[in-house]
Design an enzyme around this catalytic site. Structure first.
Site, PDB file in Angstrom:
ATOM      1  N   LYS A 174     -15.540  30.502 -15.265  1.00  0.00           N
ATOM      2  CA  LYS A 174     -16.468  29.394 -15.031  1.00  0.00           C
ATOM      3  C   LYS A 174     -15.906  28.473 -13.961  1.00  0.00           C
ATOM      4  O   LYS A 174     -14.986  27.692 -14.204  1.00  0.00           O
ATOM      5  CB  LYS A 174     -16.742  28.571 -16.299  1.00  0.00           C
ATOM      6  CG  LYS A 174     -18.023  27.734 -16.083  1.00  0.00           C
ATOM      7  CD  LYS A 174     -18.124  26.490 -16.908  1.00  0.00           C
ATOM      8  CE  LYS A 174     -17.391  25.301 -16.376  1.00  0.00           C
ATOM      9  NZ  LYS A 174     -17.895  24.768 -15.094  1.00  0.00           N
ATOM     10  N   GLU A 248      -3.296  24.060 -17.609  1.00  0.00           N
ATOM     11  CA  GLU A 248      -2.702  23.475 -16.392  1.00  0.00           C
ATOM     12  C   GLU A 248      -3.408  22.143 -16.188  1.00  0.00           C
ATOM     13  O   GLU A 248      -4.577  22.112 -15.815  1.00  0.00           O
ATOM     14  CB  GLU A 248      -2.940  24.387 -15.185  1.00  0.00           C
ATOM     15  CG  GLU A 248      -2.297  25.756 -15.279  1.00  0.00           C
ATOM     16  CD  GLU A 248      -0.794  25.714 -15.115  1.00  0.00           C
ATOM     17  OE1 GLU A 248      -0.247  24.642 -14.781  1.00  0.00           O
ATOM     18  OE2 GLU A 248      -0.158  26.757 -15.326  1.00  0.00           O
ATOM     19  N   CYS A 282      -3.084  18.245  -8.337  1.00  0.00           N
ATOM     20  CA  CYS A 282      -2.362  17.961  -9.583  1.00  0.00           C
ATOM     21  C   CYS A 282      -0.904  17.684  -9.266  1.00  0.00           C
ATOM     22  O   CYS A 282      -0.231  16.931  -9.954  1.00  0.00           O
ATOM     23  CB  CYS A 282      -2.492  19.146 -10.531  1.00  0.00           C
ATOM     24  SG  CYS A 282      -2.037  20.691  -9.757  1.00  0.00           S
ATOM     25  N   GLU A 379      -2.873   9.209 -13.295  1.00  0.00           N
ATOM     26  CA  GLU A 379      -3.203  10.128 -12.199  1.00  0.00           C
ATOM     27  C   GLU A 379      -4.441   9.603 -11.485  1.00  0.00           C
ATOM     28  O   GLU A 379      -5.484   9.426 -12.110  1.00  0.00           O
ATOM     29  CB  GLU A 379      -3.484  11.528 -12.757  1.00  0.00           C
ATOM     30  CG  GLU A 379      -3.779  12.529 -11.666  1.00  0.00           C
ATOM     31  CD  GLU A 379      -4.139  13.915 -12.201  1.00  0.00           C
ATOM     32  OE1 GLU A 379      -5.017  14.010 -13.076  1.00  0.00           O
ATOM     33  OE2 GLU A 379      -3.537  14.892 -11.731  1.00  0.00           O
TER      34      GLU A 379
HETATM   35  P1  NAD Z   1     -12.269  18.629 -15.425  1.00  0.00           P
HETATM   36  O1  NAD Z   1     -11.403  18.725 -16.622  1.00  0.00           O
HETATM   37  O2  NAD Z   1     -13.310  17.584 -15.386  1.00  0.00           O
HETATM   38  O3  NAD Z   1     -13.053  20.020 -15.218  1.00  0.00           O
HETATM   39  C1  NAD Z   1     -12.376  21.256 -15.166  1.00  0.00           C
HETATM   40  C2  NAD Z   1     -13.339  22.350 -15.595  1.00  0.00           C
HETATM   41  O4  NAD Z   1     -13.666  22.173 -16.975  1.00  0.00           O
HETATM   42  C3  NAD Z   1     -14.658  22.364 -14.841  1.00  0.00           C
HETATM   43  O5  NAD Z   1     -15.041  23.702 -14.620  1.00  0.00           O
HETATM   44  C4  NAD Z   1     -15.610  21.695 -15.828  1.00  0.00           C
HETATM   45  O6  NAD Z   1     -16.972  22.062 -15.683  1.00  0.00           O
HETATM   46  C5  NAD Z   1     -15.075  22.216 -17.153  1.00  0.00           C
HETATM   47  N1  NAD Z   1     -15.437  21.409 -18.317  1.00  0.00           N
HETATM   48  C6  NAD Z   1     -15.864  20.113 -18.355  1.00  0.00           C
HETATM   49  N2  NAD Z   1     -16.059  19.712 -19.640  1.00  0.00           N
HETATM   50  C7  NAD Z   1     -15.751  20.782 -20.422  1.00  0.00           C
HETATM   51  C8  NAD Z   1     -15.721  20.993 -21.836  1.00  0.00           C
HETATM   52  N3  NAD Z   1     -16.070  20.026 -22.692  1.00  0.00           N
HETATM   53  N4  NAD Z   1     -15.294  22.191 -22.289  1.00  0.00           N
HETATM   54  C9  NAD Z   1     -14.900  23.167 -21.440  1.00  0.00           C
HETATM   55  N5  NAD Z   1     -14.927  23.042 -20.088  1.00  0.00           N
HETATM   56  C10 NAD Z   1     -15.333  21.852 -19.582  1.00  0.00           C
HETATM   57  O7  NAD Z   1     -11.282  18.535 -14.181  1.00  0.00           O
HETATM   58  P2  NAD Z   1     -11.649  18.377 -12.650  1.00  0.00           P
HETATM   59  O8  NAD Z   1     -12.118  16.979 -12.403  1.00  0.00           O
HETATM   60  O9  NAD Z   1     -12.531  19.500 -12.228  1.00  0.00           O
HETATM   61  O10 NAD Z   1     -10.209  18.600 -11.959  1.00  0.00           O
HETATM   62  C11 NAD Z   1      -9.271  17.590 -11.794  1.00  0.00           C
HETATM   63  C12 NAD Z   1      -8.159  17.718 -12.807  1.00  0.00           C
HETATM   64  O11 NAD Z   1      -7.594  19.023 -12.783  1.00  0.00           O
HETATM   65  C13 NAD Z   1      -7.008  16.776 -12.506  1.00  0.00           C
HETATM   66  O12 NAD Z   1      -6.567  16.144 -13.681  1.00  0.00           O
HETATM   67  C14 NAD Z   1      -5.919  17.708 -11.982  1.00  0.00           C
HETATM   68  O13 NAD Z   1      -4.615  17.224 -12.139  1.00  0.00           O
HETATM   69  C15 NAD Z   1      -6.177  18.946 -12.768  1.00  0.00           C
HETATM   70  N6  NAD Z   1      -5.595  20.121 -12.090  1.00  0.00           N
HETATM   71  C16 NAD Z   1      -4.446  20.669 -12.576  1.00  0.00           C
HETATM   72  C17 NAD Z   1      -3.851  21.753 -11.928  1.00  0.00           C
HETATM   73  C18 NAD Z   1      -2.560  22.357 -12.428  1.00  0.00           C
HETATM   74  O14 NAD Z   1      -2.208  23.439 -11.974  1.00  0.00           O
HETATM   75  N7  NAD Z   1      -1.830  21.715 -13.336  1.00  0.00           N
HETATM   76  C19 NAD Z   1      -4.452  22.275 -10.782  1.00  0.00           C
HETATM   77  C20 NAD Z   1      -5.622  21.699 -10.308  1.00  0.00           C
HETATM   78  C21 NAD Z   1      -6.192  20.613 -10.972  1.00  0.00           C
END
Ligand code: NAD
Length: 476
Positions: A174, A248, A282, A379
């Site tokens: 997804k 992650e 991240c 963050e």
């Molecule tokens: P997010 O958590 O809002 O969304 C991530 C994914 O989860 C999206 O596909 C979203 O549609 C889905 N999602 C949303 N609600 C959900 C639910 N209730 N159940 C299951 N899936 C759901 O994050 P974002 O805004 O897309 O990304 C930014 C975040 O990602 C930052 O905190 C960043 O640090 C983190 N990140 C971490 C890494 C790593 O390797 N540690 C890498 C990239 C980004």
């Protein structure tokens, strides 16, 4: 309606209730619209992956490796289109979009090699006890849900897809609703390569679709990259089913600059660590710890260099930094600028949204930020750097480790023994010494503390999709 979901080897339009508007952040304008997959379509994708599993997990390792090499090759043939799409939808400067594509290609090539080595790793285990033999079988975990964010869409998905397919898992991916187009390439490539139907499925949607997938009883594991808030919901769903999860999550990483550094070189490292991808990393090194002896030389140079960065639309201009990828992220960063003003922080550069169309902010530097400040602890996910001075090595280590997160760290020093010592003391998953954000597919990726659970990349990434079985036989 665009057929944007790839389920059981077929492209189908979403039948959910939500519309996904895909934006060009440099203009703040939508350019594409998709309908989210329905819960029934998520069910269908999981069912397809389940049906495909028995045959795929028994596929010869060389054949799986050939598919993975095919993914690498086909990404290359779609090079210009994929670079252009990331520039348009993510707002990435061209050189960054190119590096993302090359990273994704390298990931598929690397896991093709590891897939080929799998038969040799199914080994006998020497036993101290007489009268028994035992052998190891590294088996695929099964059907895996892969949920990813928007900041490095091609790369984050490749880090999950390639090891999962190499291990013999079948998957439902997804993508983020913010960047749902670029990863469709993986479905088109699967089709072009003749990957058996159901081995790779893609469903698009927002939280509802993500939750339907992460809580699905038909999965054997979920691998999630994203925010801590959603990560803990994904973990709760996994707990309810007693199944494994890789997370992650976020970061608030430190870059430690000792006073024996070349200040200009240090400035280049600091800037790359906070402005690459407009700071939406991240692994952004968003907390600068600078030693007293170099601070008065370094900070004015850093200020000047940040102010000189060219910020603009990567599609029309030669830029160092593009816009933030979504309006939500832009509003969030603007909120931190307001908090900084309320807290009375000293701003040496930026600290404001740019008055032009699209979601731009200026590269920002706050100094002498108190450790209690929200800007020091949370963050931000934008090009916002907070700095503090330190005196001793011990103080630098203590302040760097004083965070709920533990993703990465950078140490800059001419004294390599000291740099290695500090690297060993940092409570994080990856440390760079005298370099910045260099991620190699052979090394691990992942964090300690609230930055996540598990590791991606390297052999650890493959192990995350494997289950260890031993077959022990009595010789008597
Ligand atoms: P997010 O958590 O809002 O969304 C991530 C994914 O989860 C999206 O596909 C979203 O549609 C889905 N999602 C949303 N609600 C959900 C639910 N209730 N159940 C299951 N899936 C759901 O994050 P974002 O805004 O897309 O990304 C930014 C975040 O990602 C930052 O905190 C960043 O640090 C983190 N990140 C971490 C890494 C790593 O390797 N540690 C890498 C990239 C980004």
């Amino acid at each position: 309606m665009t057929a944007s979901n790839y389920i059981a080897g077929q492209w189908v339009a979403g039948q959910g209730s939500e519309c996904l508007h895909v934006y060009e952040p440099a203009l703040g304008q939508p350019f594409e619209e998709l309908t989210a997959a329905s819960v029934a379509q998520v069910d269908a994708a999981v069912a397809a992956a389940r049906r495909a599993l028995p045959a795929w997990k028994c596929t010869d390792a060389n054949a799986r490796a050939a598919y993975l090499r095919g993914f690498a090759r086909e990404l290359g043939t779609r090079r210009e289109a994929l670079i252009g799409l990331q520039m348009r939808n993510n707002g990435k400067p061209r050189h960054e979009a190119e590096i993302d594509l090359d990273d994704a290609i390298a990931t598929f090539e690397y896991y093709a090699e590891l897939a080929q080595q799998l038969p040799a790793r199914q080994q006998d285990v020497p036993l101290a006890a007489a009268g028994f033999t035992s052998r190891t079988r590294l088996e695929p975990v099964g059907v895996v849900g892969l949920i990813v964010p928007w900041n490095f869409p091609l790369v984050t998905s490749a880090w999950k897809l390639a090891p999962a397919l190499a291990a013999g898992c079948t998957v439902v991916l997804k993508p983020s609703e913010v960047t749902p187009l670029v990863e469709q390439a993986y479905g088109h490539i699967a089709e072009a390569l003749g990957l058996p139907a159901g081995v790779l499925n893609i469903v698009n949607g927002k939280a509802e679709t993500g939750a339907a997938l992460s809580s699905h009883a038909g999965l054997d594991k979920v691998s999630f990259t994203g925010s801590n808030g959603v990560g803990s919901q994904v973990m709760r769903s996994a707990a309810a089913q007693c199944r494994p999860v890789t997370l992650e999550l976020g970061g608030k990483s430190a870059i430690v600059v000792f006073d024996d550094c070349d200040p200009d070189q240090a400035v280049a490292w600091i800037i790359a660590g906070i402005t690459w991808n407009a700071g939406q990393m991240c692994s952004a090194t968003s907390r600068l710890l600078v030693q007293e002896g170099i601070a008065d030389t370094l900070l004015p140079r850093l200020q000047k260099a940040l102010q000189a960065l060219r910020v603009g639309n990567p599609l029309g201009e030669d830029v160092d930094m593009g816009p933030l990828t979504s309006q939500a992220q832009w509003l969030k960063v603007a909120g931190y600028f307001a908090t900084a003003r309320e807290e009375g922080l000293t701003c040496l550069a930026g600290g404001e949204v740019l008055g032009r169309e699209g979601w731009f902010v200026s590269p920002t530097l706050y100094t002498d930020v108190p450790v209690e400040s929200r800007l020091w602890t949370e963050e931000i996910f934008g090009p916002v750097l907070c700095a503090r001075r330190f005196v001793s090595e011990a103080q630098a280590i203590e302040e760097a480790n004083d965070s709920r997160f533990g993703l990465v760290g950078t140490v800059c020093s001419a004294d390599l023994a000291r740099a290695e010592r500090v690297a060993d003391a940092l409570e994080v998953g990856h440390v760079w010494i005298n370099s910045v954000q260099a991620v190699f597919v052979e090394t691990s990726w992942g964090g300690t503390k609230a930055s996540g659970i598990g590791r991606e990349l390297g052999p650890w990434g493959l192990a995350g999709y494997q289950s260890v079985k031993h077959v022990t036989r009595c010789l008597g």
